[in-house]
Design an enzyme around this catalytic site. Structure first.
Site, PDB file in Angstrom:
ATOM      1  N   ARG A   2      42.202  43.152  36.581  1.00 31.21           N
ATOM      2  CA  ARG A   2      42.922  41.997  37.088  1.00 31.21           C
ATOM      3  C   ARG A   2      44.420  42.137  36.903  1.00 31.21           C
ATOM      4  O   ARG A   2      45.203  41.864  37.807  1.00 31.21           O
ATOM      5  CB  ARG A   2      42.419  40.738  36.392  1.00 31.21           C
ATOM      6  N   ALA A  40      41.184  33.773  38.963  1.00 30.52           N
ATOM      7  CA  ALA A  40      40.281  34.879  38.637  1.00 30.52           C
ATOM      8  C   ALA A  40      38.851  34.379  38.587  1.00 30.52           C
ATOM      9  O   ALA A  40      38.595  33.195  38.329  1.00 30.52           O
ATOM     10  CB  ALA A  40      40.671  35.503  37.304  1.00 30.52           C
ATOM     11  N   ASP A  41      37.920  35.293  38.839  1.00 25.54           N
ATOM     12  CA  ASP A  41      36.508  34.919  38.775  1.00 25.54           C
ATOM     13  C   ASP A  41      35.655  36.151  38.488  1.00 25.54           C
ATOM     14  O   ASP A  41      36.076  37.288  38.752  1.00 25.54           O
ATOM     15  CB  ASP A  41      36.044  34.285  40.088  1.00 25.54           C
ATOM     16  N   GLN A  42      34.466  35.899  37.944  1.00 26.90           N
ATOM     17  CA  GLN A  42      33.497  36.957  37.685  1.00 26.90           C
ATOM     18  C   GLN A  42      32.139  36.541  38.240  1.00 26.90           C
ATOM     19  O   GLN A  42      31.756  35.377  38.130  1.00 26.90           O
ATOM     20  CB  GLN A  42      33.345  37.224  36.185  1.00 26.90           C
TER      21      GLN A  42
END
Length: 203
Positions: free
Chosen positions: A186, A78-80
């Site tokens: 997510r 996951a990433d933001q």
């Protein structure tokens, strides 16, 4: 009881305590194995400029990297990416940079792009992203410093120097879109994909 039906435990390619707690509370058996990748180098080499594309790229690379080292396991990355106009933010290196980021965001609206990817044996099986529009209330220097002192080192683990799961929620006057990106954006599409693939009892 566990809702994860895979032959091996799910692997979360993240050291985020908030994400780990979320999976544990959801009854998912998992292991945490942070991806050892140079995010900024990958971003620069890609030539991508759009925040949603960068978030998806980094989520995929995290999942791909860890899954290549753990054969047979499903890995979630996951990433933001935070964008204030054309400016993209990275995680602050320390107190001074965190204060500068918060000062730039205070009283303005920014976009937080979130992405998640699932990989197995080095192959990407699924990825998705979403965006939330965040409006931070006006903040003076004393308020920013008080927040940073109270939040401690946690501010260096998130872009923009805030975590909505904790004290960071007090910084905002309005949030449009998905409030808890890992919980909703997510997890839901991710679990739908896993359920369709026979690895999760959640549908």
């Amino acid at each position: 009881m566990t809702l994860w039906l895979g032959n091996h435990p799910l692997i979360l390619a993240s050291q985020s305590r908030a994400r780990q707690a979320l999976l544990a509370n959801a009854g998912i058996v998992f292991e945490a194995a942070p991806a050892e990748i140079d995010e900024r180098a990958i971003q620069q080499q890609s030539g991508l400029a759009e925040p949603d594309q960068i978030a998806r790229l980094l989520a995929r690379e995290k999942a791909r990297s860890v899954s290549s080292q753990r054969p047979g396991h499903w890995v979630v990355g996951a990433d933001q990416t935070l964008a204030l106009g054309k400016r993209l933010f990275s995680k602050p290196a320390g107190h001074a940079q965190a204060a500068e980021q918060l000062s730039a965001l205070a009283g303005r609206s920014h976009e937080l792009h979130s992405a998640v990817a699932v990989a197995r044996d080095g192959n990407i099986l699924f990825d998705t992203s979403s965006v939330a529009r965040m409006t931070m209330r006006p903040l003076g220097a004393s308020e920013i410093n008080a927040y940073l002192d109270e939040a401690g080192k946690a501010v260096t683990s998130s872009v923009g120097a805030y975590q909505l799961e904790g004290l960071g929620v007090h910084l905002f006057e309005r949030i449009e879109g998905i409030i808890s990106r890992f919980l909703v954006c997510r997890c839901c599409p991710c679990w739908h994909f896993c359920a369709a693939s026979g690895c999760s009892a959640c549908e």
